[in-house]
Design a protein around this motif. Structure first.
Motif, PDB file in Angstrom:
ATOM      1  N   ASN A 159      -1.069  11.979   9.493  1.00 43.15           N
ATOM      2  CA  ASN A 159      -0.020  12.958   8.233  1.00 43.15           C
ATOM      3  C   ASN A 159       1.379  12.757   8.903  1.00 43.15           C
ATOM      4  O   ASN A 159       2.621  12.595   8.000  1.00 43.15           O
ATOM      5  CB  ASN A 159      -0.827  14.041   7.949  1.00 43.15           C
ATOM      6  CG  ASN A 159      -2.223  14.139   7.923  1.00 43.15           C
ATOM      7  OD1 ASN A 159      -1.865  13.735   6.542  1.00 43.15           O
ATOM      8  ND2 ASN A 159      -3.238  15.081   8.546  1.00 43.15           N
ATOM      9  N   ARG A 217      -2.073   1.188   9.099  1.00 42.05           N
ATOM     10  CA  ARG A 217      -2.311   2.030   7.712  1.00 42.05           C
ATOM     11  C   ARG A 217      -1.751   0.881   6.754  1.00 42.05           C
ATOM     12  O   ARG A 217      -1.805   0.557   5.367  1.00 42.05           O
ATOM     13  CB  ARG A 217      -3.086   2.670   7.599  1.00 42.05           C
ATOM     14  CG  ARG A 217      -3.652   3.837   8.270  1.00 42.05           C
ATOM     15  CD  ARG A 217      -4.390   4.999   7.947  1.00 42.05           C
ATOM     16  NE  ARG A 217      -5.032   5.167   6.417  1.00 42.05           N
ATOM     17  CZ  ARG A 217      -5.906   5.393   6.309  1.00 42.05           C
ATOM     18  NH1 ARG A 217      -6.441   4.548   6.784  1.00 42.05           N
ATOM     19  NH2 ARG A 217      -6.250   5.126   4.502  1.00 42.05           N
ATOM     20  N   LEU A 218      -0.248   1.376   7.273  1.00 40.39           N
ATOM     21  CA  LEU A 218       1.299   0.655   6.123  1.00 40.39           C
ATOM     22  C   LEU A 218       1.219  -0.818   6.468  1.00 40.39           C
ATOM     23  O   LEU A 218       2.149  -0.922   5.917  1.00 40.39           O
ATOM     24  CB  LEU A 218       2.325   1.389   6.128  1.00 40.39           C
ATOM     25  CG  LEU A 218       1.890   3.624   5.714  1.00 40.39           C
ATOM     26  CD1 LEU A 218       2.674   4.201   6.004  1.00 40.39           C
ATOM     27  CD2 LEU A 218       1.475   3.584   3.889  1.00 40.39           C
ATOM     28  N   THR A 223       0.466  -1.044  -0.028  1.00 43.10           N
ATOM     29  CA  THR A 223      -0.232   0.061   0.120  1.00 43.10           C
ATOM     30  C   THR A 223       1.065   1.828  -0.166  1.00 43.10           C
ATOM     31  O   THR A 223       2.238   1.213   0.129  1.00 43.10           O
ATOM     32  CB  THR A 223      -0.945  -0.188   1.124  1.00 43.10           C
ATOM     33  OG1 THR A 223      -1.753   1.128   1.147  1.00 43.10           O
ATOM     34  CG2 THR A 223      -0.136  -0.373   2.511  1.00 43.10           C
ATOM     35  N   THR A 248       2.107  12.028   3.563  1.00 43.12           N
ATOM     36  CA  THR A 248       2.232  12.053   4.240  1.00 43.12           C
ATOM     37  C   THR A 248       3.445  13.063   4.490  1.00 43.12           C
ATOM     38  O   THR A 248       3.262  14.021   3.695  1.00 43.12           O
ATOM     39  CB  THR A 248       3.606  10.582   5.505  1.00 43.12           C
ATOM     40  OG1 THR A 248       3.791  10.629   6.452  1.00 43.12           O
ATOM     41  CG2 THR A 248       5.297  10.956   4.423  1.00 43.12           C
ATOM     42  N   LEU A 297      -0.400   5.687  11.432  1.00 43.82           N
ATOM     43  CA  LEU A 297       0.012   5.654  10.121  1.00 43.82           C
ATOM     44  C   LEU A 297       0.864   4.026   9.746  1.00 43.82           C
ATOM     45  O   LEU A 297       1.366   3.445   8.986  1.00 43.82           O
ATOM     46  CB  LEU A 297       0.690   6.549   9.611  1.00 43.82           C
ATOM     47  CG  LEU A 297       0.447   7.824   9.399  1.00 43.82           C
ATOM     48  CD1 LEU A 297       2.063   9.049   8.939  1.00 43.82           C
ATOM     49  CD2 LEU A 297      -0.033   7.808   7.728  1.00 43.82           C
ATOM     50  N   GLU A 350       0.808   5.750   1.471  1.00 45.64           N
ATOM     51  CA  GLU A 350       0.179   6.735   2.282  1.00 45.64           C
ATOM     52  C   GLU A 350       0.870   8.077   1.920  1.00 45.64           C
ATOM     53  O   GLU A 350       2.025   8.347   1.560  1.00 45.64           O
ATOM     54  CB  GLU A 350       0.001   5.967   3.211  1.00 45.64           C
ATOM     55  CG  GLU A 350      -1.092   5.604   4.052  1.00 45.64           C
ATOM     56  CD  GLU A 350      -2.404   6.215   3.731  1.00 45.64           C
ATOM     57  OE1 GLU A 350      -2.480   7.001   4.294  1.00 45.64           O
ATOM     58  OE2 GLU A 350      -3.103   4.768   3.901  1.00 45.64           O
TER      59      GLU A 350
END
Length: 417
Positions: A206, A163-164, A116, A120, A160, A118
């Motif tokens: 973020n 999610r990662l 994946t 940042t 984060l 994201e």
């Protein structure tokens, strides 16, 4: 001897009233005061606690005042560099209320893993960064080393990392766009040495924090150029006034046509602090309603006590007792009931707050409230103020129904059954 107090004490300790009509009414009045105190203590403690916790989290990761260059950039990335050779850095002597100043820079990028990716923002920090403010939010690992040679150590939020699908010790690739058009992005490999969780979704979703020298190299800045300054002050309640003083003190003397931009976190996160102001309104409404309910119940209880002791009032008047002296007997009685309600209300209310403070029983959704659990602030000054406010208002209101004693005729009262 205080005759009024003596009679009131005998009335309080008398057992015959417990089986009379005033017994349940008195219990309801005492319960109303106790419940009111509990509600007021909980609302004030949680309201102030939530405000303090949220603003502490915001300031821990942003400072109280951010000084940067004026530009049209609406993103989180700092584009125009600032020289660290300023009158206000590294010591902000012009404003005594400033406790610390630190240089930072930010740059947006994309984290890519095998499964994946994201978006940042890399927040670059240096040797002057005060880690104490965020050290309490570190869940595991350590802080990145920004004091020695340039390295790839960073800390990432738990949000984060989940999610990662990353964990402590993992490495990942991040791509940063260059300012030049049609240029390949900068690639940086980072290693996770720490995971933090502030509960402040705006930041956790973020930011990653690492060495500022990565941003300086990617932006082709000099070693003495940074993106912005974060400033901490010693009194958050005066942040607007101090923000204005800091703005005047950071005026760019080398180029007076281009002063620095100075923005407080209240201005940067305006929507959050406006939302927090609503808690003050809610607290005021709860205080008014609870004191009103407690007062009404005490008025009813006092009237019942007066009606129940009509014959006693007539006898006291016949023996030469004046109206104010007799009124004081019932006011002493009412104060005792108020004190009893305050005792149980404070005991239960403070007990609830201590349980929440140490065990965090009530959980909150951080996406809506920016905290994982309901924070409480048990201020002795607030507890004293709430109790004094309740006693004074109740006592002043009770002076009105006690006036009915002056209208009681001794002859009719003695015959009253």
């Amino acid at each position: 001897m205080n005759l009024e107090y003596f009679i009131a004490k005998r009335l309080i300790t008398a057992k015959n009233h417990k089986s009379s009509i005033s017994g349940p009414i008195i219990k309801i009045a005492v319960s109303a005061i106790a419940i009111g105190i509990i509600m007021m203590l909980v609302s004030v403690a949680t309201g102030i606690g939530l405000k303090k916790e949220i603003r502490n989290k915001i300031s821990a990761f942003n400072g109280h005042v951010i000084v940067s260059n004026y530009d049209s950039n609406q993103s989180e990335e700092t584009l125009s560099p600032i020289s660290i050779h300023q009158d206000f850095y590294p010591k902000f002597t012009a404003v005594p209320e400033v406790t610390h100043i630190q240089a930072i820079a930010t740059k947006t990028g994309i984290i890519r893993t095998q499964n994946t990716f994201e978006g940042t923002v890399l927040k670059g920090v240096g040797k002057d960064y005060d880690w104490k403010s965020i050290n309490g939010y570190i869940l595991e690992g350590k802080l990145p080393n920004v004091d020695s040679n340039l390295n790839d150590e960073i800390i990432i939020s738990k949000f984060l990392a989940n999610r990662l699908h990353l964990k402590l010790g993992d490495k990942f690739v991040t791509f940063f766009l260059k300012n030049e058009v049609n240029k390949y992005p900068n690639r940086r490999n980072f290693e996770i040495v720490g995971i933090f969780d502030s509960g402040f979704q705006e930041f956790d979703a973020n930011y990653i924090i690492g060495d500022i020298r990565h941003i300086q190299r990617m932006n082709k800045w000099e070693k003495d150029e940074v993106g912005a300054f974060e400033i901490f002050v010693n009194d958050f309640d005066q942040i607007e006034t101090l923000g204005a003083k800091i703005y005047r003190s950071t005026f760019n003397k080398q180029n007076q046509a281009k002063p620095f931009d100075s923005k407080t976190i209240v201005e940067k996160y305006y929507f959050i602090f406006e939302w927090l102001k609503m808690f003050d309104i809610n607290i005021q409404i709860i205080l008014i309603v609870m004191i009103f309910v407690a007062t009404i119940n005490m008025v009813v209880a006092l009237l019942v006590l007066i009606l129940e002791r009509t014959q006693m009032i007539g006898i006291l008047k016949a023996l030469g007792g004046n109206n104010w002296s007799i009124r004081k007997i019932f006011l002493y009685n009412a104060l005792y009931l108020i004190g009893k309600g305050l005792f149980w209300g404070n005991a239960i209310g403070i007990g609830i707050l201590l349980l929440q403070k140490h065990f965090g029983i009530v959980k909150l959704n951080p996406e809506n409230y920016y905290v994982n659990q309901a924070p409480v602030y048990i201020g002795i000054e607030n507890i004293i103020l709430i109790n004094l406010l309740t006693v004074v208002i109740c006592f002043l209101i009770l002076l009105i129904p006690s006036y009915i004693i002056t209208k009681i005729s001794p002859i009719k009262a003695i015959r009253y059954n």
